[in-house]
Design a protein around this motif. Structure first.
Motif, PDB file in Angstrom:
ATOM      1  N   GLY A   1       0.920  -1.198   0.033  1.00  0.00           N
ATOM      2  CA  GLY A   1      -0.070  -0.052   0.016  1.00  0.00           C
ATOM      3  C   GLY A   1       0.763   1.129  -0.054  1.00  0.00           C
ATOM      4  N   VAL A   2       2.106   1.224   0.133  1.00  0.00           N
ATOM      5  CA  VAL A   2       2.882   2.536   0.125  1.00  0.00           C
ATOM      6  C   VAL A   2       2.710   3.382  -1.118  1.00  0.00           C
TER       7      VAL A   2
ATOM      8  N   GLY B   1      -2.411  -1.411  -9.193  1.00  0.00           N
ATOM      9  CA  GLY B   1      -1.569  -2.193  -8.243  1.00  0.00           C
ATOM     10  C   GLY B   1      -0.657  -3.117  -9.111  1.00  0.00           C
ATOM     11  N   ASN B   2      -0.917  -3.661 -10.250  1.00  0.00           N
ATOM     12  CA  ASN B   2      -0.399  -4.446 -11.266  1.00  0.00           C
ATOM     13  C   ASN B   2       0.863  -3.672 -11.546  1.00  0.00           C
ATOM     14  N   ALA B   3       0.793  -2.238 -11.770  1.00  0.00           N
ATOM     15  CA  ALA B   3       1.862  -1.358 -12.297  1.00  0.00           C
ATOM     16  C   ALA B   3       2.675  -0.960 -11.110  1.00  0.00           C
ATOM     17  N   TRP B   4       2.383  -1.322 -10.050  1.00  0.00           N
ATOM     18  CA  TRP B   4       3.091  -0.633  -8.895  1.00  0.00           C
ATOM     19  C   TRP B   4       4.774  -1.264  -8.766  1.00  0.00           C
TER      20      TRP B   4
ATOM     21  N   GLU C   1       1.673  -8.225  -7.843  1.00  0.00           N
ATOM     22  CA  GLU C   1       0.755  -9.017  -8.348  1.00  0.00           C
ATOM     23  C   GLU C   1      -0.269  -9.489  -7.344  1.00  0.00           C
ATOM     24  N   ALA C   2       0.237  -9.119  -5.941  1.00  0.00           N
ATOM     25  CA  ALA C   2      -0.758  -9.623  -4.879  1.00  0.00           C
ATOM     26  C   ALA C   2      -1.616  -8.447  -4.560  1.00  0.00           C
ATOM     27  N   SER C   3      -1.509  -7.114  -5.286  1.00  0.00           N
ATOM     28  CA  SER C   3      -2.154  -6.091  -4.739  1.00  0.00           C
ATOM     29  C   SER C   3      -3.698  -6.050  -5.442  1.00  0.00           C
ATOM     30  N   ARG C   4      -4.523  -6.240  -4.722  1.00  0.00           N
ATOM     31  CA  ARG C   4      -6.053  -6.362  -5.285  1.00  0.00           C
ATOM     32  C   ARG C   4      -6.948  -5.445  -4.439  1.00  0.00           C
ATOM     33  N   LEU C   5      -6.828  -4.827  -3.626  1.00  0.00           N
ATOM     34  CA  LEU C   5      -7.904  -4.177  -2.971  1.00  0.00           C
ATOM     35  C   LEU C   5      -8.147  -2.739  -3.536  1.00  0.00           C
TER      36      LEU C   5
END
Length: 467
Positions: free
Chosen positions: A348-349, A412-415, A421-425
């Protein structure tokens, strides 16, 4: 004189309590890593590098006091290089890294070993927590002398198989916490505490496993609000009795806000944070994202969410931190149908600054209050203000330039976090602009979508070692 850097034409933001100004148009000049001037917009300084911030917001770089990098263990999840790079892309210039690693950070030597990795790998400033739970005065004093920003304790047990990562972190009862607080109090540093009662977790988890419900519902059932609030109540009473400074991490429950409010009114030396995921999501979101949304404590219900927002408005909660906790998509994916045993955490950063400024731009807070919640209050709570968290001559040149002229979406996919890849929220959540540039210690480390700084641009931030 020619400055190293000039940021021209923007609207400069500070916390509302800053005595020089809270908001004004102007130019920021930087030399030798420090801010040297806040100039009138009509002045045209000479500078080796210029950022044209016309139409943009110029503010103190974000400070995230609750982040996990995993270094030097588990490089597949993240390390100081990858997660500090992600911070830079999100406009965050200082992160406080939690002491969960192999080995755990329970000695001065372990802290110094991690500090050497920070010096080598960091793109932003990184401060390190120590773990005082071994109850050895020499090590607690040694970690403070080596430069710990604060200390951290968990009231929960270490996850099975990860016991060595949590060395010195586990304080399963109030007596152990009290003994640790007596040691940390003597250093003058805060002790941050993860407040969940393990005996209640055990009891509710047994019940949750036995219920015939959809699996995604079991996480909140296993850790209802009382698991947190019973622990918060005990810690606050103990801290008040011992006159020890404590910090309540990731407050998630309505009753926790009430308890913190009462403790502050009674004079307890307490600060507290909440996180974006508690402000934005309810437990129902786990029907969509399953184990990807498992976080400890859990995201809860609307009433808890409303109380957290009120706590931010009235100052009971001091700032917003992310609890950025990277795991791989494979680790999360393997837990579908078994959410209670899924690894807890979400990245989340990279969302912190865009979200807080969006709330400021849309009138949830003033922009100056947004700056307080994303940077200035954390700097004050941990003894870094006014070197950090404010734009004034003499302050460190840790700066975020944010472009609000067109709305964006969080992707999140581009973070840049290793856990993208685990960023879904936060996926596809609209925000009121994007980070244009990030400056750390006077050096531009991120600009227009690209990391341009090298590992080592950041510093190991040791509050007792400021020059």
């Amino acid at each position: 004189m020619t400055a190293d850097l000039a940021i021209t034409g923007g609207r400069i933001l500070n916390p509302s309590y800053e005595t020089t100004f809270a908001s004004r148009p102007g130019t920021v000049t930087v030399e030798g890593g420090r801010i040297t001037g806040i100039l009138d917009p009509t002045e045209k300084p000479s500078a080796r590098e210029i950022i044209d911030a016309a139409g943009m917001l110029v503010l103190p770089g974000g400070i995230d006091p609750h982040l996990h990098c995993r270094a030097p263990s588990f490089p597949e999840r993240g390390d100081f290089a990858t997660e500090s790079r992600a911070a830079a892309a999100g406009g965050v210039t200082t992160i406080f890294e939690m002491p969960i690693s192999k080995p755990g950070v329970a000695t001065a030597q372990a802290l110094e070993d991690r500090g050497s990795l920070v010096i080598r790998d960091a793109h932003v400033n990184i401060a390190l927590y120590g773990a005082p739970g071994l109850l050895e005065k020499g090590e607690v004093d040694g970690m403070a002398e080596a430069g710990a920003i604060a200390f951290k304790l968990f009231m929960t047990e270490a996850p099975p198989g990860r016991e060595n990562e949590f060395e010195g972190l586990i304080a399963p009862d109030l007596a152990t916490i009290g003994a640790a607080l007596e040691l940390t109090r003597a250093t003058g540093l805060r002790c941050a505490i993860h407040c969940e009662d393990q005996s209640l977790i055990d009891w509710y988890t047994r019940q949750a496993r036995g219920r015939s419900v959809e699996d995604w519902k079991r996480h909140l059932m296993s850790r209802p609000a009382v698991v947190e609030t019973a622990a918060v109540a005990g810690v606050l009473q103990l801290a008040r009795s011992l006159e020890a400074p404590v910090h309540i991490v990731h407050a998630s429950a309505e009753a926790s806000v009430d308890l913190i409010r009462l403790a502050k009114h009674a004079g307890a030396l307490v600060t507290a944070e909440t996180c974006p995921h508690y402000l934005l999501f309810t437990n129902a979101e786990l029907e969509r994202v399953g184990p990807y949304g498992k976080i400890n404590p859990p995201v809860r219900e609307r009433g808890d969410q409303d109380a957290l927002w009120q706590g931010l408005h009235d100052g009971v909660l001091d700032f917003v931190a992310t609890d950025h906790a990277p795991f791989t998509a494979a680790e999360k994916e393997a837990a579908w149908g078994n959410i209670i045993d899924a690894p807890p955490g979400h990245p989340g950063v990279e969302a912190l600054v865009p979200l807080l400024l969006t709330w400021g731009l849309r009138g949830t807070f003033t922009l100056e209050r947004s700056v307080e919640l994303l940077a200035s209050n954390a700097a004050r709570s941990f003894g870094l203000y006014p070197r950090k968290g404010v734009l004034r001559p003499g302050a460190d040149a840790d700066i975020c330039v944010f472009d609000p002229r067109r709305e964006a979406v969080l992707n999140g996919n581009a973070w840049l976090t290793k856990a993208a890849e685990a960023s879904r929220l936060y996926q596809d959540m609209p925000v009121g602009g994007s980070v244009h540039a990030t400056v750390v210690g006077g050096r531009v480390v991120y600009r227009e979508g690209c990391i341009i700084g090298q590992p080592g641009c950041g510093a190991w931030l040791r509050p007792g070692h400021f020059d």
